[in-house]
Design a protein around this motif. Sequence first.
Motif, PDB file in Angstrom:
ATOM      1  N   ASN A  63       4.908  12.213  -5.474  1.00 31.48           N
ATOM      2  CA  ASN A  63       5.652  10.949  -5.512  1.00 31.48           C
ATOM      3  C   ASN A  63       6.713  10.908  -6.601  1.00 31.48           C
ATOM      4  O   ASN A  63       7.062   9.838  -7.102  1.00 31.48           O
ATOM      5  N   LYS A 200       9.697   5.298  -1.344  1.00 27.48           N
ATOM      6  CA  LYS A 200       9.431   3.860  -1.150  1.00 27.48           C
ATOM      7  C   LYS A 200       8.648   3.638   0.138  1.00 27.48           C
ATOM      8  O   LYS A 200       7.681   2.875   0.180  1.00 27.48           O
ATOM      9  N   LYS A 202       6.823   5.837   1.778  1.00 30.46           N
ATOM     10  CA  LYS A 202       5.500   6.467   1.699  1.00 30.46           C
ATOM     11  C   LYS A 202       4.482   5.525   1.068  1.00 30.46           C
ATOM     12  O   LYS A 202       3.308   5.526   1.423  1.00 30.46           O
ATOM     13  N   LYS A 203       4.966   4.717   0.103  1.00 29.48           N
ATOM     14  CA  LYS A 203       4.080   3.805  -0.602  1.00 29.48           C
ATOM     15  C   LYS A 203       3.842   2.504   0.160  1.00 29.48           C
ATOM     16  O   LYS A 203       2.947   1.738  -0.161  1.00 29.48           O
TER      17      LYS A 203
END
Length: 204
Positions: A63, A200, A202-203
């Motif tokens: 990340n 962004k 992915k989260k």
Amino acid sequence: MLFSFIQKMKTKANRSRLKEKKYEFLFQEDLSGEYVVFDTETTGLNPKKDEIVSIGAVKVKNNKILTSQTFEVFIKNSCEMSSKSIEIHRIRPIDLENAKTTEVAIREFLDFIGSRPLVGYYLEFDVSMINKYIKPMLGITLPNKKIEVSEIYFDETISLIPQGNIDLRFDTILKNCGVPNMGAHNAVNDAIMTAMIFLKLKKA
């Protein structure tokens, strides 16, 4: 299950066409845990007749964007650049006088990406441009897993406005993901902004 089988067969057929064994690494399982986000700047939008003038890429891991591991290369080409394309990427023919040959640049790019998954915005176009060069050189097309950020964004957004039209323009996705616009439009900056969008989403 069927899709997975078909994909494996396609990869096997692609690998069998590889002309240079030194590039077997492109087909190996990636154990780095990294992604490569990349972008190309081109003389136009037709992969059949247009050429790449620059490639920019950055690695992502855990990340985090590994800004210390960016890739940028400028490429000599024989295709005349339109004034419209120059207006977009600001790369003039004079800027490419000391650029690398296509073959050198593409080989450097392949060494950089390895077998890592590739991430991009409208990645299909960029992959088509790379494939245009590596197919005659190596006999293959890029075998790496490919991740399209506009597709992830669409899937995330459609659940919020199922009956609406989703605006997939790059600037709109940047804004809605709260990613700052870095201004200068070049391959490296676009790759970094795309990497920020990817993280962004992915989260989300």
